[in-house]
Design an enzyme around this catalytic site. Sequence first.
Site, PDB file in Angstrom:
ATOM      1  N   TYR A 109      -2.624  -4.525   0.714  1.00 37.69           N
ATOM      2  CA  TYR A 109      -2.484  -3.121   0.322  1.00 37.69           C
ATOM      3  C   TYR A 109      -2.458  -3.044  -1.198  1.00 37.69           C
ATOM      4  O   TYR A 109      -1.785  -3.829  -1.869  1.00 37.69           O
ATOM      5  CB  TYR A 109      -1.188  -2.531   0.882  1.00 37.69           C
ATOM      6  N   GLU A 197      -5.668   4.666  -3.412  1.00 35.58           N
ATOM      7  CA  GLU A 197      -5.161   3.746  -2.403  1.00 35.58           C
ATOM      8  C   GLU A 197      -6.323   2.929  -1.850  1.00 35.58           C
ATOM      9  O   GLU A 197      -7.322   3.504  -1.427  1.00 35.58           O
ATOM     10  CB  GLU A 197      -4.483   4.537  -1.282  1.00 35.58           C
TER      11      GLU A 197
END
Length: 400
Positions: A109, A197
């Site tokens: 992530y 993101e």
Amino acid sequence: MDVHEYQAKELLARYGVPIPRGGVVYSPEQATYRAKELGGSAWVVKAQVHAGGRGEAGGVKVCTTDREVNEVANQMFGSRLVTRQSGPEGKLVYRLYVEEASRIQRELYFGIVVDRSTERIMVVGSREGGVEIEELAELRPEALVRISVEPALGFLEFQARELAFALDIPYELVPQAVHVFRSAYRAFRDLDAAMVEINPLVITDSSAGASELVALDAKMSFDDNALFRHLEIAELRDRSQEDARESHAADRGLAYVGLDGDIGCMINGAGLAMATLDMIQLAGGAPANFLDIGGGASPDRVLKAFRAVLNDQNVTAMLVNIFAGINRCDWVAQGVVDAFAAIDVRIPVVVRLAGTHVEEGRAIIAASGLPILTADTLAEAAELVVTAARREKVLDGHPA
Ligand code: ADP
Ligand code: MG
């Protein structure tokens, strides 16, 4: 303002973030054609909607023949994809992205956000990619690595290296990771983003050559107040993905925020809006929305605002709370009276006025003879509107 995955990927790629090859398509025929053009033996067909969690909702499908690509595209086009982030109505799918399938060794992530408490940009990473970050932050906050960026220095190389080490990125890939992280940071800064993101950022399998880092998913949202200096990004706005109530108001130059309750609010200024929402909650009610009429609102503008608030089917009572400085209470009062003449108002309306020309404003409301409830203080107004909303619910046959 949010953009689609393929648009975010294109922007990030311009700054040097590696992405899989792919293309956006608008029909099943185009999807098959794209797959053929990309070549290879496996493709991923991805619904383009402004909501994450597409994978588990059936919006991301791996296909191994062009016929399969066609079938999947046929199913997705025109459907409404309901994901855990989309809201119950889901989001309309009318664009798909077809990209080459990557062989994944690990999913990481990577994100960049604005941290309001430190007033800094914060870079966030985790060894556990693919899952939803909000969930991870709640269940296992220790799995997140956070790096605060000093505004005058930017995101420095040593910080990027530290993040790479914290994510257990293999030594030979660290320079590449540093490049990816800093490229994404540059995109964030240069484009006035509010969020970037990359989830997942993957390390590819080494079976078909050396491993590399690739952004398999990308999300970006932008600061609305900075869009005037990024016209190219402003053009990416996709109204089909937005809250219809909010775009309706924005088109009329009104700042509107949709919420889940049943009390409509017309207010001037964001600070007063927050206070009003709090007071409504304190009185046991739930706001359906709030509309900020801004400063110096004319009666005509107030009428438009009135319409925008009532546009929301969930509204069972409405509160007009104005603390006039630049505004004038008499103009607001006139706008409210005009609204009653122009619209078939069937719900209780509470008006609380204070500040500039308040006496004139109250006189206009009183002289109108309309069934408008008035209050002198915010606390009183909140009590009144919550009681009125409750009564409406009982009359409607719903238990309060
Ligand atoms: P969402 O976050 O909306 O669910 P993603 O783009 O992250 O959508 O896709 C979900 C999952 O599908 C990813 O975590 C990844 O495992 C897989 N995936 C997505 N794109 C590809 C791709 N190009 N190749 C292989 N797997 C992919
Ligand atoms: Mg994702």
